[in-house]
Scaffold this active site. Structure first.
Site, PDB file in Angstrom:
ATOM      1  N   LEU A 105       0.844  -1.185   0.000  1.00 12.14           N
ATOM      2  CA  LEU A 105       0.000   0.000   0.000  1.00 12.14           C
ATOM      3  C   LEU A 105       0.877   1.231   0.000  1.00 12.14           C
ATOM      4  O   LEU A 105       1.984   1.217   0.556  1.00 12.14           O
ATOM      5  CB  LEU A 105      -0.912   0.013   1.240  1.00 12.14           C
ATOM      6  CG  LEU A 105      -1.938  -1.114   1.377  1.00 12.14           C
ATOM      7  CD1 LEU A 105      -2.636  -1.028   2.734  1.00 12.14           C
ATOM      8  CD2 LEU A 105      -2.957  -1.078   0.252  1.00 12.14           C
ATOM      9  N   ASP A 106       0.374   2.313  -0.605  1.00 14.21           N
ATOM     10  CA  ASP A 106       1.087   3.584  -0.536  1.00 14.21           C
ATOM     11  C   ASP A 106       1.261   4.000   0.926  1.00 14.21           C
ATOM     12  O   ASP A 106       0.475   3.606   1.801  1.00 14.21           O
ATOM     13  CB  ASP A 106       0.311   4.676  -1.276  1.00 14.21           C
ATOM     14  CG  ASP A 106       0.206   4.405  -2.766  1.00 14.21           C
ATOM     15  OD1 ASP A 106       1.024   3.641  -3.294  1.00 14.21           O
ATOM     16  OD2 ASP A 106      -0.717   4.952  -3.400  1.00 14.21           O
ATOM     17  N   ARG A 107       2.272   4.812   1.174  1.00  8.01           N
ATOM     18  CA  ARG A 107       2.564   5.253   2.543  1.00  8.01           C
ATOM     19  C   ARG A 107       1.312   5.783   3.254  1.00  8.01           C
ATOM     20  O   ARG A 107       1.060   5.459   4.414  1.00  8.01           O
ATOM     21  CB  ARG A 107       3.645   6.345   2.517  1.00  8.01           C
ATOM     22  CG  ARG A 107       3.949   6.955   3.886  1.00  8.01           C
ATOM     23  CD  ARG A 107       4.947   8.085   3.758  1.00  8.01           C
ATOM     24  NE  ARG A 107       6.237   7.605   3.287  1.00  8.01           N
ATOM     25  CZ  ARG A 107       7.184   7.120   4.101  1.00  8.01           C
ATOM     26  NH1 ARG A 107       6.980   7.062   5.411  1.00  8.01           N
ATOM     27  NH2 ARG A 107       8.334   6.724   3.605  1.00  8.01           N
TER      28      ARG A 107
END
Length: 306
Positions: free
Chosen positions: A137-139
């Site tokens: 997942l993105d940050r």
């Protein structure tokens, strides 16, 4: 490695290959896994007797595969931190990732990521700490992430990652009311030529990308959407929703505006339906909406103090 996840048991059926090596290939062992099984301490037993790759099989034979142990890489340093476990067995670890932490370390960066924290968690449990990240997942996206505990389980999951046996669902809060209220976004995604870390719609060089969406709740000038990924491109949901004119609230990278109501993109992986690669049981896993998105929903509804 946890000794319990080193064992795989099979019973030979009518449709199974009748030579050990061919049987293992049929059951998705890669060439590197076969090499490791043969040369790095793995073992094969047929009806309780140790056998080799060319041993002939017959219907009803019982096979026990003892996988080789794995040496964890030192490229990912263990770092202590909280791990919110949603599901765990001898083969999989599914966690609920909070926003604000990356999935994997970037080059030349040593900040804490979920991979570092999970490695520490596995070491504390005295399990093999090799990191096999299946989904990332993105940050600033929260929600469910999947790690495999062995390279074999990882390869099995990779084979189903973009099929109906591995379904990924997200919740997003977007600007405006989407019309039609549900549908398919089918737009190819490529690297933005102006910024390598961003993605855009590219009809010439982009990769096929598909996202299903459905409106769950409408607000005065916003919507809560449920989304299902049919492909897995970087920033796919963020780019697709921006492309149809409804960027995610708080996603300043793609919306090009700051929003004081949300400090990050309001995007959360809330549900996974996975056919377990070893047990074949259907896992229905969920993660509740995080606090900041709950508060944003309250603000959008006009509730006092959100």
């Amino acid at each position: 490695m946890n000794p319990n996840n080193r064992f795989l048991k099979f019973t030979i059926g009518d449709d199974d290959k009748k030579i050990v090596r061919k049987f293992l290939v049929q059951h998705k062992f890669s060439s590197s896994q076969l090499h490791n099984l043969k040369n790095k301490g793995g073992q094969i037993f047929v009806n309780h007797k140790k056998r080799h790759f060319n041993y002939p099989l017959k219907k009803g034979d019982q096979i026990l595969i003892v996988l080789n142990s794995e040496e964890p890489s030192d490229l990912i340093e263990p770092m202590s931190g909280k791990v919110d476990v949603v599901f765990e067995d001898n083969y999989l670890l599914v966690i609920n990732k909070p926003p604000g932490i990356a999935s994997l370390p970037a080059k030349a960066k040593d900040s804490k990521t979920m991979a570092n924290v999970v490695k520490s968690y596995l070491i504390d449990k005295k399990e093999n700490s090799s990191i096999h990240l299946v989904t990332r997942l993105d940050r600033n996206t929260s929600g469910l992430m999947v790690f495999a505990k062995t390279s074999y389980a990882h390869s099995l999951l990779d084979r189903i990652l973009h099929t109906e046996d591995f379904q990924k669902f997200y919740l997003a809060m977007v600007y405006g009311q989407v019309s039609p209220e549900k549908g398919l976004i089918d737009l190819p995604i490529g690297i933005d030529p102006k910024a390598f870390y961003m993605r855009n719609i590219d009809h010439n060089l982009g990769k096929p990308s598909k996202t299903l969406y459905e409106t769950v709740e409408k607000f005065d000038d916003a919507s809560l959407l449920k989304l299902k990924l049919l492909t897995g491109r970087t920033h796919q949901i963020r780019v697709h929703l921006t492309a149809i004119g409804h960027p995610i609230i708080g996603d300043d990278m793609y919306s090009k505006k700051d929003d004081s109501r949300m400090g990050r993109q309001a995007l959360h992986c809330y549900r996974l339906n996975i056919v377990h690669p070893v047990t074949k049981k259907l896992l229905k896993l969920t993660a509740p909406l995080p606090k900041d998105m709950v508060m944003l929903k309250g603000v959008l509804r006009g509730e006092k103090n959100g």
